[in-house]
Design a protein around this motif. Structure first.
Motif, PDB file in Angstrom:
ATOM      1  N   ARG A 170      13.032 -28.108  19.714  1.00  0.00           N
ATOM      2  CA  ARG A 170      11.752 -28.822  19.763  1.00  0.00           C
ATOM      3  C   ARG A 170      10.744 -28.233  18.783  1.00  0.00           C
ATOM      4  NH1 ARG A 170       8.793 -32.996  19.491  1.00  0.00           N
ATOM      5  NH2 ARG A 170       6.806 -32.909  20.628  1.00  0.00           N
ATOM      6  N   LEU A 171      10.683 -26.917  18.684  1.00  0.00           N
ATOM      7  CA  LEU A 171       9.756 -26.276  17.757  1.00  0.00           C
ATOM      8  C   LEU A 171      10.126 -26.562  16.305  1.00  0.00           C
ATOM      9  CD1 LEU A 171       9.191 -22.880  19.587  1.00  0.00           C
ATOM     10  CD2 LEU A 171       7.425 -24.564  19.025  1.00  0.00           C
ATOM     11  N   TRP A 172      11.430 -26.613  16.002  1.00  0.00           N
ATOM     12  CA  TRP A 172      11.843 -26.946  14.643  1.00  0.00           C
ATOM     13  C   TRP A 172      11.493 -28.398  14.309  1.00  0.00           C
ATOM     14  CZ3 TRP A 172      12.799 -24.416  10.424  1.00  0.00           C
ATOM     15  CH2 TRP A 172      13.170 -23.069  10.502  1.00  0.00           C
ATOM     16  N   GLN A 173      11.552 -29.290  15.287  1.00  0.00           N
ATOM     17  CA  GLN A 173      11.119 -30.665  15.058  1.00  0.00           C
ATOM     18  C   GLN A 173       9.634 -30.703  14.707  1.00  0.00           C
ATOM     19  OE1 GLN A 173      12.309 -32.393  18.800  1.00  0.00           O
ATOM     20  NE2 GLN A 173      14.304 -33.065  18.030  1.00  0.00           N
ATOM     21  N   LEU A 174       8.851 -29.899  15.413  1.00  0.00           N
ATOM     22  CA  LEU A 174       7.419 -29.828  15.126  1.00  0.00           C
ATOM     23  C   LEU A 174       7.162 -29.193  13.758  1.00  0.00           C
ATOM     24  CD1 LEU A 174       6.100 -28.686  18.635  1.00  0.00           C
ATOM     25  CD2 LEU A 174       5.901 -30.970  17.608  1.00  0.00           C
ATOM     26  N   TYR A 175       7.964 -28.181  13.419  1.00  0.00           N
ATOM     27  CA  TYR A 175       7.829 -27.548  12.100  1.00  0.00           C
ATOM     28  C   TYR A 175       8.150 -28.543  10.989  1.00  0.00           C
ATOM     29  CZ  TYR A 175       8.775 -24.519   8.096  1.00  0.00           C
ATOM     30  OH  TYR A 175       8.775 -23.963   6.847  1.00  0.00           O
ATOM     31  N   ASN A 176       9.247 -29.286  11.149  1.00  0.00           N
ATOM     32  CA  ASN A 176       9.637 -30.270  10.144  1.00  0.00           C
ATOM     33  C   ASN A 176       8.576 -31.354   9.974  1.00  0.00           C
ATOM     34  OD1 ASN A 176      12.026 -28.889   9.811  1.00  0.00           O
ATOM     35  ND2 ASN A 176      13.242 -30.293  11.060  1.00  0.00           N
ATOM     36  N   ALA A 177       7.847 -31.621  11.057  1.00  0.00           N
ATOM     37  CA  ALA A 177       6.786 -32.640  11.015  1.00  0.00           C
ATOM     38  C   ALA A 177       5.450 -32.055  10.564  1.00  0.00           C
ATOM     39  CB  ALA A 177       6.638 -33.276  12.390  1.00  0.00           C
ATOM     40  N   GLY A 178       5.423 -30.761  10.272  1.00  0.00           N
ATOM     41  CA  GLY A 178       4.202 -30.125   9.801  1.00  0.00           C
ATOM     42  C   GLY A 178       3.189 -29.836  10.897  1.00  0.00           C
ATOM     43  N   LYS A 179       3.638 -29.805  12.165  1.00  0.00           N
ATOM     44  CA  LYS A 179       2.710 -29.626  13.283  1.00  0.00           C
ATOM     45  C   LYS A 179       2.612 -28.181  13.755  1.00  0.00           C
ATOM     46  CE  LYS A 179       3.241 -34.376  14.899  1.00  0.00           C
ATOM     47  NZ  LYS A 179       3.664 -35.268  16.009  1.00  0.00           N
ATOM     48  N   VAL A 180       3.571 -27.351  13.393  1.00  0.00           N
ATOM     49  CA  VAL A 180       3.463 -25.904  13.619  1.00  0.00           C
ATOM     50  C   VAL A 180       3.927 -25.201  12.350  1.00  0.00           C
ATOM     51  CG1 VAL A 180       3.882 -26.095  16.117  1.00  0.00           C
ATOM     52  CG2 VAL A 180       5.799 -25.623  14.574  1.00  0.00           C
ATOM     53  N   ASN A 181       3.468 -23.953  12.172  1.00  0.00           N
ATOM     54  CA  ASN A 181       3.895 -23.210  10.995  1.00  0.00           C
ATOM     55  C   ASN A 181       4.939 -22.165  11.382  1.00  0.00           C
ATOM     56  OD1 ASN A 181       2.470 -21.008  12.108  1.00  0.00           O
ATOM     57  ND2 ASN A 181       0.614 -21.489  10.954  1.00  0.00           N
ATOM     58  N   GLN A 182       5.378 -21.406  10.406  1.00  0.00           N
ATOM     59  CA  GLN A 182       6.423 -20.395  10.630  1.00  0.00           C
ATOM     60  C   GLN A 182       6.004 -19.376  11.683  1.00  0.00           C
ATOM     61  OE1 GLN A 182       7.544 -18.265   7.090  1.00  0.00           O
ATOM     62  NE2 GLN A 182       8.323 -16.520   8.217  1.00  0.00           N
ATOM     63  N   GLU A 183       4.787 -18.882  11.574  1.00  0.00           N
ATOM     64  CA  GLU A 183       4.322 -17.865  12.512  1.00  0.00           C
ATOM     65  C   GLU A 183       4.275 -18.408  13.942  1.00  0.00           C
ATOM     66  OE1 GLU A 183       0.354 -15.129  13.434  1.00  0.00           O
ATOM     67  OE2 GLU A 183       0.438 -16.404  11.646  1.00  0.00           O
ATOM     68  N   GLN A 184       3.788 -19.628  14.106  1.00  0.00           N
ATOM     69  CA  GLN A 184       3.703 -20.228  15.435  1.00  0.00           C
ATOM     70  C   GLN A 184       5.084 -20.439  16.036  1.00  0.00           C
ATOM     71  OE1 GLN A 184       1.396 -23.564  14.003  1.00  0.00           O
ATOM     72  NE2 GLN A 184      -0.411 -22.909  15.162  1.00  0.00           N
ATOM     73  N   LEU A 185       6.037 -20.883  15.217  1.00  0.00           N
ATOM     74  CA  LEU A 185       7.399 -21.095  15.701  1.00  0.00           C
ATOM     75  C   LEU A 185       7.994 -19.784  16.193  1.00  0.00           C
ATOM     76  CD1 LEU A 185      10.126 -23.259  13.998  1.00  0.00           C
ATOM     77  CD2 LEU A 185      10.669 -20.980  14.789  1.00  0.00           C
ATOM     78  N   ARG A 186       7.870 -18.763  15.392  1.00  0.00           N
ATOM     79  CA  ARG A 186       8.480 -17.482  15.745  1.00  0.00           C
ATOM     80  C   ARG A 186       7.776 -16.820  16.932  1.00  0.00           C
ATOM     81  NH1 ARG A 186       9.778 -14.742   9.792  1.00  0.00           N
ATOM     82  NH2 ARG A 186      11.673 -15.933   9.401  1.00  0.00           N
ATOM     83  N   ARG A 187       6.484 -16.989  17.035  1.00  0.00           N
ATOM     84  CA  ARG A 187       5.738 -16.373  18.114  1.00  0.00           C
ATOM     85  C   ARG A 187       6.003 -17.054  19.455  1.00  0.00           C
ATOM     86  NH1 ARG A 187       0.878 -17.134  16.165  1.00  0.00           N
ATOM     87  NH2 ARG A 187       0.310 -18.866  17.522  1.00  0.00           N
ATOM     88  N   THR A 188       6.386 -18.325  19.406  1.00  0.00           N
ATOM     89  CA  THR A 188       6.451 -19.146  20.611  1.00  0.00           C
ATOM     90  C   THR A 188       7.825 -19.219  21.255  1.00  0.00           C
ATOM     91  OG1 THR A 188       4.666 -20.531  19.745  1.00  0.00           O
ATOM     92  CG2 THR A 188       5.998 -21.467  21.523  1.00  0.00           C
ATOM     93  N   ARG A 189       8.910 -19.282  20.456  1.00  0.00           N
ATOM     94  CA  ARG A 189      10.187 -19.716  21.017  1.00  0.00           C
ATOM     95  C   ARG A 189      10.747 -18.803  22.115  1.00  0.00           C
ATOM     96  NH1 ARG A 189      13.967 -19.514  15.556  1.00  0.00           N
ATOM     97  NH2 ARG A 189      13.524 -17.373  14.931  1.00  0.00           N
ATOM     98  N   PHE A 190      10.729 -17.497  21.934  1.00  0.00           N
ATOM     99  CA  PHE A 190      11.245 -16.622  22.983  1.00  0.00           C
ATOM    100  C   PHE A 190      10.257 -16.515  24.143  1.00  0.00           C
ATOM    101  CE2 PHE A 190      14.271 -15.138  19.779  1.00  0.00           C
ATOM    102  CZ  PHE A 190      15.418 -15.070  20.544  1.00  0.00           C
ATOM    103  N   HIS A 191       8.985 -16.447  23.812  1.00  0.00           N
ATOM    104  CA  HIS A 191       7.971 -16.323  24.857  1.00  0.00           C
ATOM    105  C   HIS A 191       8.025 -17.523  25.793  1.00  0.00           C
ATOM    106  CE1 HIS A 191       3.994 -16.428  26.749  1.00  0.00           C
ATOM    107  NE2 HIS A 191       3.995 -15.112  26.598  1.00  0.00           N
ATOM    108  N   LYS A 192       8.049 -18.724  25.241  1.00  0.00           N
ATOM    109  CA  LYS A 192       8.081 -19.922  26.076  1.00  0.00           C
ATOM    110  C   LYS A 192       9.392 -20.023  26.849  1.00  0.00           C
ATOM    111  CE  LYS A 192       7.667 -24.944  26.198  1.00  0.00           C
ATOM    112  NZ  LYS A 192       7.089 -24.826  27.555  1.00  0.00           N
ATOM    113  N   SER A 193      10.517 -19.715  26.205  1.00  0.00           N
ATOM    114  CA  SER A 193      11.819 -19.794  26.875  1.00  0.00           C
ATOM    115  C   SER A 193      11.848 -18.893  28.099  1.00  0.00           C
ATOM    116  CB  SER A 193      12.937 -19.400  25.914  1.00  0.00           C
ATOM    117  OG  SER A 193      13.002 -20.288  24.822  1.00  0.00           O
ATOM    118  N   LEU A 194      11.434 -17.653  27.931  1.00  0.00           N
ATOM    119  CA  LEU A 194      11.476 -16.701  29.040  1.00  0.00           C
ATOM    120  C   LEU A 194      10.423 -17.022  30.093  1.00  0.00           C
ATOM    121  CD1 LEU A 194      12.115 -13.431  27.012  1.00  0.00           C
ATOM    122  CD2 LEU A 194      13.751 -14.701  28.413  1.00  0.00           C
ATOM    123  N   ASN A 195       9.270 -17.481  29.636  1.00  0.00           N
ATOM    124  CA  ASN A 195       8.233 -17.881  30.572  1.00  0.00           C
ATOM    125  C   ASN A 195       8.698 -19.039  31.445  1.00  0.00           C
ATOM    126  OD1 ASN A 195       5.453 -19.582  31.091  1.00  0.00           O
ATOM    127  ND2 ASN A 195       5.100 -17.370  31.081  1.00  0.00           N
TER     128      ASN A 195
END
Length: 231
Positions: free
Chosen positions: A55-80
Motif C-alpha cells: 500500500r505504501l509503495w502504491q502511494l509512493y508511485n502516486a507521489g503521495k508519500v516520499n522515501q522517508e515517509q515510506l521507510r519510517r512508516t512500514r514497520f511501525h504501522k505493521s507492528l502497531n
C-alpha cells in the motif's frame, strides 16, 4: 515483428525475486527481535507487512508519500496493527531490513540465461522505482550488473513510474531518440505497462501467475524464457 534496439527491465518482481528475498529477511528479523512474544506468528507478521508495504509503495508511485515517509512508516504501522506496544516497537528494524534484504540474491527462473541471450542482440537497461543504494546492491549481489547499461531509479531521476517522464529520461540516458524501437518488460500493470504506453513504448507484461487484466500489453509472458520466443 518490430525491430527493437533497447530493452528496459523493471527490477523487483521481474528479475529480482522480491517476495522470496524479502520473506527470508523478515523471517530473520522476526526471530532476532523475538516477535513471537507478542502473540503473533511469522505468517501473521509477513502477511501484515506485505500488505502495508504494498500500500505504501502504491502511494509512493502516486507521489503521495516520499522515501522517508515510506521507510519510517512500514514497520511501525505493521507492528502497531499487530498489537505491539508503542514503546516496544524496535526502531532499528527498518535499518536492519535495508541492510540485509538487498544482499539477497534470488532471481526468477531463467533470468541469467535470458539476459545473456538478449544482451547479444540488444542494449539492456533497468528502470526501477526503488531507491538507488538498495537497488544497486540487489543488482550487484545477484550478478545482474554485467548485463545492463543504464540503471535509472526514481530516486535519481526525480520521477517514478508510471510518470512518463522517467521513461523519457531513460530513453535520453540510453541515447535512444525513438520510443518505438524500445520495449519495457515489467510485472506491474500500472507502473510498467501503462507508464510505457503513455511514453509510446511497447511493453511486455511479466505475469507468472497468469492473472486476467483489463488492459492489453503489446506482449505477455509467464516465464522470462518466453522472451526468447518473442525476441
Amino acid at each position: 515483428m518490430k525491430t527493437y534496439t533497447h530493452l528496459f527491465f523493471d527490477l523487483d518482481h521481474t528479475l529480482w525475486d522480491f517476495e522470496k528475498n524479502s520473506e527470508e529477511t523478515l523471517q530473520h528479523l522476526y526471530e532476532v527481535y523475538n516477535l513471537s512474544r507478542f502473540g503473533f506468528t511469522f505468517a501473521d507478521f509477513f502477511r501484515k507487512y506485505s500488505y502495508v508495504n504494498k500500500r505504501l509503495w502504491q502511494l509512493y508511485n502516486a507521489g503521495k508519500v516520499n522515501q522517508e515517509q515510506l521507510r519510517r512508516t512500514r514497520f511501525h504501522k505493521s507492528l502497531n496493527d499487530l498489537g505491539v506496544p508503542e514503546a516496544e516497537i524496535p526502531l532499528e528494524m527498518e535499518h536492519e531490513y535495508l541492510r540485509i534484504c538487498p544482499t539477497k540474491s534470488a532471481v526468477f527462473p531463467f533470468t541469467h540465461e535470458t539476459l545473456a541471450y538478449l544482451k547479444a542482440k540488444y542494449q539492456l537497461h533497468i528502470i526501477t522505482n526503488g531507491f538507488k543504494e538498495s537497488q544497486h546492491l540487489k543488482i550487484s549481489g545477484s550478478n545482474l550488473l554485467p548485463y545492463f547499461g543504464e540503471i535509472i531509479t526514481s530516486e535519481c531521476s526525480g520521477f517514478a513510474k508510471p510518470d512518463k517522464r522517467i521513461f523519457l529520461h531513460a530513453l535520453e540516458r540510453a541515447g535512444c531518440s525513438t520510443p518505438n524501437t524500445c520495449l519495457m518488460i515489467g510485472d506491474n500493470l500500472e507502473a510498467d505497462i501503462l507508464g510505457a504506453q503513455n511514453a509510446g513504448i511497447d511493453q511486455v507484461l511479466f505475469n507468472p501467475e497468469k492473472r486476467s487484466y483489463p488492459i492489453k500489453p503489446t506482449y505477455e509472458i509467464s516465464c522470462l524464457s518466453d522472451l526468447q520466443r518473442i525476441l
